[in-house]
Design a protein around this motif. Structure first.
Motif, short mmCIF file in Angstrom:
data_model
loop_
_atom_site.label_atom_id
_atom_site.label_comp_id
_atom_site.label_asym_id
_atom_site.label_seq_id
_atom_site.Cartn_x
_atom_site.Cartn_y
_atom_site.Cartn_z
N GLY A 78 0.80 -1.22 0.00
CA GLY A 78 0.00 0.00 0.00
C GLY A 78 0.83 1.27 0.00
O GLY A 78 0.28 2.38 0.02
N ASN A 79 2.16 1.14 -0.03
CA ASN A 79 3.02 2.33 0.03
C ASN A 79 4.28 2.10 -0.80
O ASN A 79 5.39 2.30 -0.34
CB ASN A 79 3.39 2.63 1.49
CG ASN A 79 3.90 4.07 1.66
OD1 ASN A 79 3.39 4.98 1.01
ND2 ASN A 79 4.88 4.25 2.51
N TYR A 80 4.06 1.67 -2.05
CA TYR A 80 5.20 1.40 -2.92
C TYR A 80 5.65 2.64 -3.69
O TYR A 80 6.77 2.70 -4.17
CB TYR A 80 4.87 0.28 -3.91
CG TYR A 80 4.90 -1.09 -3.28
CD1 TYR A 80 6.11 -1.74 -3.07
CD2 TYR A 80 3.73 -1.72 -2.88
CE1 TYR A 80 6.16 -3.00 -2.48
CE2 TYR A 80 3.76 -2.98 -2.29
CZ TYR A 80 4.97 -3.62 -2.09
OH TYR A 80 5.01 -4.85 -1.50
N LYS A 81 4.77 3.61 -3.83
CA LYS A 81 5.12 4.86 -4.52
C LYS A 81 4.96 6.00 -3.54
O LYS A 81 3.86 6.47 -3.28
CB LYS A 81 4.25 5.08 -5.75
CG LYS A 81 4.49 4.05 -6.85
CD LYS A 81 3.68 4.38 -8.09
CE LYS A 81 3.95 3.37 -9.21
NZ LYS A 81 3.18 3.69 -10.44
N VAL A 82 6.08 6.45 -2.97
CA VAL A 82 6.08 7.48 -1.93
C VAL A 82 6.44 8.83 -2.55
O VAL A 82 7.46 8.96 -3.22
CB VAL A 82 7.08 7.13 -0.82
CG1 VAL A 82 7.09 8.22 0.25
CG2 VAL A 82 6.74 5.78 -0.22
N ASN A 83 5.57 9.83 -2.32
CA ASN A 83 5.83 11.19 -2.79
C ASN A 83 6.10 12.07 -1.56
O ASN A 83 5.22 12.27 -0.72
CB ASN A 83 4.64 11.72 -3.58
CG ASN A 83 4.97 13.04 -4.27
OD1 ASN A 83 5.85 13.78 -3.85
ND2 ASN A 83 4.27 13.32 -5.36
N LEU A 84 7.32 12.57 -1.44
CA LEU A 84 7.70 13.41 -0.31
C LEU A 84 7.20 14.83 -0.44
O LEU A 84 7.35 15.63 0.49
CB LEU A 84 9.23 13.40 -0.15
CG LEU A 84 9.89 12.04 0.12
CD1 LEU A 84 11.39 12.20 0.20
CD2 LEU A 84 9.33 11.41 1.38
N GLY A 85 6.64 15.18 -1.60
CA GLY A 85 6.18 16.55 -1.81
C GLY A 85 7.34 17.52 -1.91
O GLY A 85 8.43 17.16 -2.37
#
Length: 821
Positions: free
Chosen positions: A101-108
Motif C-alpha cells: 500500500g506504500n510502494y510509490k512514496v511522494n515526499l512533496g
C-alpha cells in the motif's frame, strides 16, 4: 612518430571506460518529490538524493532535474533513509517505509536551508569539468582543468565536444557548421563571434551550453543551434570578488586580467567587473598557384587590445517583485601589419603592404522586471539595447612588377540591436507547465566605405569609390510551449511564429564621374517554427531523448555587404545583398547511460537544409591572367547532413578523471566555381568555365581530456585532439592533431588562490595545410603561434554567505548576469 604516440595516449585514456559495470539493480518501490530553496522559494537543480538502508549502506540515488524534481526507483521493501544533500545547504534525512500500500512514496516539496558555516569553505570553481545531457541541451560545467587551457574563451572551445575553432580566423563551428548563434548569458552581442570569444576571459566562464535543437522559446537563428556562454555571477552577502591574471608567450606576449566584485546587503545587490586582453599575434601563410607558377608569402602581425566593463544592480522589492539593470561597455583598439610578396617563375615579383587600424566599441543596456505571481507562476519583461560603432582603415602599398596604384580604404560602421521580451510561465500542475511570450527584435546596420582606388573599370583603370550600405531587419515573434512530466516519460511541444521585414540599399558612387548606382533589396516573409522534445527514463541508469526543430539561417551582415571584407593581391571577398535565408529541419536522438564511475552519452542527428547558403568562387574578370580570385556567397538547392556523437565522463580512480568524445559529420554541399584553362596565353571572358560543384564533406574529431589529481592542492592535465581530413567545395584540409599538457596548484586558506601552467602543442605537430583545385590548383600552408606557454593566477576574496538570486536567464529560466559582456 609523434602522430602515433599521440594516438596511443588517447586510446590508452579510454581503456578504463570499458570496465565491467555493476548489475545490482533492484526493482520494488519508488520515492519522488521536489527540492526547494527554503528562503527564495525556488527549485534547486542537481541536488543529490541518496537512499541508504538502516546500516547506512547506499542502495541507490539520483539528482534533481532543472525544476527540482526527482524520482528514485528500484527501492527494496522495508525502511530506508533518504539523504537530501546539496553543497552550501544543510542536509535533510527522511525515513521512508516501502511496503504494501506504500510502494510509490511522494515526499512533496522538501525545503533546504543554507548552511552558513559550510559555505565559508566552498570553492567556487570545481577542479574538474563535467558534462550533463539535458532534455534540450548539453551542459559543460567549466572547471579549473579547462580554464588552464588558455586565457580566453576561444582557447578552451576546442576542448568542448562537437565545437571547433578555426585557428586562423577564430570562426567557431558546431557539429562541423559555422552557422551557429553565440550568446553570452542568453543574449546576442553586436560584437562579431570570433572577436567576442577572444575577449572573454576563460576564468569568467561558469558553463557552456550546446543547444543543438532549441525549443520554441529560443530565437530560431543558426542551423547548428546555439552556443550559450554562462558567466560567473557572485551574489554572496557582503563584499566578494575574484581576481585573475594570465600571460602566454611563443613569439609575441599575450596578457589578460580580470576582476569581478559584488556587494549585497538586504534588498540590493551591486556587481561590477573589468577585464582586458592585450596581445600581439604572429601568423605566416604561403600560397602556391601551381599552374600559374605563382608563390605568395604573407606575414601577419596582429595587435589586439580589449577592455571590458560591466556594472549592474538587482533590487529585490519584495518576495514577488524584482528589478534588475546592467550595462556592458566593450572597447577594442587593434591593428595589423601584413606583408605580402608574390614571385613567379621568371623571378619577377610584386609586393603589397597592408597597414590596418581598427577601433570599435560596443555598449549594452539591459533592464529586467519579474513578477512572481505564485510559486513558479511568473511574468517577466526584459528590454535590451546594443550599440556597436567601428572605424577601420587600411593603407595599401604596392611595389615591383604591378600596375596597381597604392590606395587607402576606410570603413565606418554603426550598428544597433534592440530586443524586447515579454514571457509568461504557468505551472498548471506539479507535472505540467505552460510557457508563452512575445518578442520584438529591431536591427539596423549602416556602413560607409571609401577608397581612393579600389575598383577596376572595363578599360583597366583604377577608380575612387564610396559605398553607403544600409541594412535593416525587423522581426516580430510569438511563441507558446507546453510540457508535461509523466512517470517515465516527459514531453514538450512548442510553436514559434515570426514575421520578418528586411530592407537593404547599397549606393555605389564613382568619385571621378559622381555617378551613383543603387542596389536595393527587400525580403519580407512569415514562417512557423515547430519544436518537439520527448524523453524516456527507462531506469535510473538509462534515459533516451528525441527532439525536432525547424531553424533559420539569416544571412549575416558580412555575407550581404557588397563592400570587400578583405583585399589582397590574389584574393578578395565580397558579400551578396540578394542572399535569402536558408531553413533547416533538424531531428536528433540521444541516449545517456549512468555508469558506476561516470556517464556515457551517444547521439545521432539528421538535417534537411533548404536554400543552402554556400560559397561562390569567381575569376576576376578585370584581369584574367592575374590569377586573382573573387569570393562571395549564393543560395543553392535543398541538401542534407547527418552525424553521430559519443561522449563520456569517467573516473577510473580517485586521482584520474577522463572527459572524452568522438563526433562525425557528413554534409552534401553545392557551390559555384569558375576556372580558366591555364594553357591559354591571352584568355577572354568567353574562356571562363562555370561549374556547379557538389561534394560530400565528411569531418570527424576525437578529443580526450585527462585530469590527474596528485593531492588536494596539486593536479596535472593532458588534452589530445585528432581532427580528420576536411573536404570542402574548393579545398581539402589535412588532418590536424596535437597534445596539450598543464598543471594547477591551489594554495592559501580554503584554496582561495590557484596557479596554473599550460604548454600547448608539446610535440609540435599542429599545422594547417590546404590544397585547393578551383579555380586554380593552389597549395596553402599556414603556421600560427600554436606552441604557446600560458601561466595564470587566480584569487578569490570575500567570504559572505551564498544567497543566489534566481533571475531567469533568457531562454533558459536561469539568468546569469555577472562577469563580462
Amino acid at each position: 612518430m609523434k602522430h602515433y604516440l599521440m594516438l596511443i595516449v588517447m586510446v590508452f585514456s579510454l581503456v578504463a571506460i570499458s570496465q565491467p559495470k555493476s548489475n545490482s539493480d533492484i526493482k520494488n518501490g519508488s520515492i519522488s518529490g521536489r527540492v526547494m530553496d527554503a528562503n527564495l522559494k525556488q527549485p534547486l537543480a542537481y541536488v543529490n538524493i541518496i537512499v541508504k538502508d538502516n546500516n547506512q549502506k547506499v542502495i541507490t540515488g539520483g539528482i534533481t532535474d532543472a525544476e527540482g524534481n526527482f524520482t528514485i526507483e528500484k527501492i527494496p521493501e522495508g525502511t530506508v533513509n533518504v539523504d537530501i544533500t546539496y553543497i552550501g545547504y544543510k542536509t535533510i534525512t527522511k525515513s521512508v517505509t516501502i511496503g504494501k500500500g506504500n510502494y510509490k512514496v511522494n515526499l512533496g516539496d522538501v525545503s533546504l536551508s543554507e548552511d552558513a558555516e559550510s559555505l565559508e569553505e566552498v570553492t567556487v570553481v570545481a577542479e574538474v569539468s563535467t558534462i550533463q545531457q539535458k532534455i534540450d541541451r548539453k551542459v559543460i560545467n567549466v572547471g579549473k582543468d579547462l580554464t588552464t587551457s588558455g586565457p580566453t574563451a576561444s582557447d578552451i572551445m576546442n576542448n568542448i565536444p562537437t565545437v571547433n575553432v578555426d585557428q586562423q580566423t577564430g570562426d567557431i563551428a558546431l557539429r562541423g557548421n559555422q552557422n551557429v548563434q553565440v550568446m553570452v548569458d542568453g543574449k546576442l552581442s553586436n560584437v562579431p563571434p570570433a572577436q567576442l570569444l577572444r575577449q572573454i576571459p576563460s576564468t569568467s566562464i561558469k558553463q557552456i551550453e550546446l543547444i543543438t535543437n532549441p525549443s520554441a522559446k529560443y530565437n530560431p537563428d543558426g542551423m547548428s543551434g546555439i552556443i550559450n556562454i554562462i558567466l560567473h555571477k557572485n551574489v554572496n552577502i557582503g563584499f566578494n570578488g575574484n581576481l585573475n591574471v594570465g600571460l602566454s608567450y611563443q613569439i609575441e606576449p599575450k596578457f589578460n586580467s580580470s576582476i569581478d566584485m559584488n556587494y549585497r546587503n538586504g534588498k540590493l545587490n551591486f556587481y561590477g567587473s573589468y577585464g582586458n586582453n592585450i596581445s600581439d599575434n604572429v601568423q605566416d601563410l604561403q600560397l602556391v598557384q601551381v599552374q600559374n607558377n605563382l608563390t605568395q608569402g604573407v606575414d601577419i602581425l596582429d595587435e589586439r587590445n580589449t577592455h571590458l566593463y560591466k556594472i549592474g544592480i538587482d533590487y529585490y522589492l519584495n518576495d514577488k517583485n524584482t528589478l534588475s539593470f546592467f550595462t556592458n561597455q566593450n572597447v577594442f583598439d587593434g591593428g595589423a601589419l601584413v606583408n605580402t610578396l608574390i614571385t613567379d617563375g621568371n623571378n619577377s615579383s610584386q609586393s603589397q603592404i597592408i597597414d590596418a587600424d581598427n577601433e570599435n566599441s560596443s555598449q549594452q543596456y539591459n533592464f529586467n522586471y519579474k513578477l512572481d505571481i505564485d510559486e513558479g507562476h511568473s511574468i517577466e519583461l526584459e528590454a535590451d539595447h546594443n550599440i556597436f560603432d567601428s572605424d577601420a582603415g587600411t593603407n595599401n602599398l604596392f611595389a615591383g612588377n604591378t600596375t596597381r596604384p597604392n590606395f587607402i580604404e576606410f570603413n565606418a560602421t554603426d550598428r544597433t540591436r534592440t530586443t524586447i521580451n515579454l514571457d509568461y510561465t504557468n505551472p498548471l500542475s506539479e507535472s505540467a507547465k505552460l510557457e508563452a511570450g512575445l518578442q520584438v527584435r529591431l536591427f539596423e546596420n549602416d556602413l560607409i566605405y571609401n577608397s581612393d582606388a579600389r575598383v577596376i573599370d572595363m578599360n583597366g583603370n583604377f577608380i575612387p569609390t564610396i559605398t553607403d550600405f544600409n541594412y535593416t531587419r525587423d522581426i516580430y515573434s510569438a511563441y507558446v510551449s507546453y510540457g508535461k512530466q509523466l512517470e517515465k516519460w516527459s514531453y514538450k511541444f512548442g510553436l514559434r511564429a515570426e514575421s520578418v521585414e528586411v530592407n537593404a540599399l547599397a549606393l555605389d558612387t564613382n568619385l571621378d564621374t559622381n555617378v551613383t548606382t543603387d542596389f536595393p533589396f527587400e525580403n519580407d516573409y512569415f514562417q512557423l517554427y515547430p519544436s518537439a522534445f520527448l524523453t524516456y527514463k527507462a531506469s535510473d541508469k538509462n534515459s533516451y531523448q528525441f527532439s525536432f526543430s525547424r531553424r533559420v539561417d539569416r544571412p549575416g551582415v558580412g555575407q550581404v555587404n557588397p563592400v570587400p571584407e578583405f583585399n589582397t593581391a590574389l584574393i578578395s571577398q565580397f558579400g551578396n545583398p540578394e542572399l535569402v535565408p536558408q531553413f533547416t529541419n533538424s531531428a536528433e536522438v540521444n541516449y545517456t547511460r549512468q555508469l558506476k564511475k561516470g556517464s556515457l552519452t551517444a547521439g545521432v542527428f539528421y538535417r534537411l537544409i533548404e536554400d543552402e547558403i554556400n560559397q561562390v568562387v569567381r575569376v576576376d574578370q578585370s584581369d584574367l591572367s592575374s590569377g586573382r580570385v573573387i569570393l562571395t556567397n549564393g543560395n543553392f538547392d535543398t541538401t542534407s547532413a547527418y552525424g553521430i556523437e559519443l561522449s563520456t565522463n569517467y573516473r577510473p580512480t580517485k586521482w584520474w578523471s577522463i572527459n572524452a568524445s568522438f563526433d562525425l559529420y557528413n554534409q552534401k554541399q553545392k557551390g559555384i566555381a569558375e576556372s580558366i584553362d591555364p594553357t591559354l596565353s591571352n584568355p577572354t571572358i568567353s574562356d571562363i568555365n562555370t561549374d556547379v560543384v557538389e561534394v560530400d564533406n565528411l569531418i570527424y574529431n576525437f578529443r580526450v581530456f585527462n585530469n590527474f589529481k596528485v593531492s588536494k592542492k596539486l593536479s596535472f592535465s593532458a588534452f589530445g585532439l585528432y581532427r580528420g581530413k576536411e573536404t570542402g567545395l574548393n579545398f581539402e584540409v589535412d588532418p590536424i592533431y596535437f597534445v596539450n599538457v598543464g598543471m594547477r596548484y591551489n594554495f592559501l586558506q580554503d584554496n582561495r588562490a590557484t596557479f596554473s601552467l599550460n604548454f600547448n602543442n608539446i610535440f609540435d605537430t599542429q599545422e594547417i595545410n590546404v590544397v585547393s583545385d578551383r579555380p586554380f590548383l593552389q597549395i596553402v600552408d599556414f603556421e600560427g603561434e600554436f606552441k604557446q606557454i600560458f601561466a595564470g593566477l587566480s584569487y578569490r576574496f570575500g567570504g559572505g554567505k551564498y544567497r543566489a538570486k534566481s533571475r531567469k536567464r533568457r531562454d533558459n529560466d536561469e539568468k546569469s548576469g555577472g562577469g563580462f559582456l
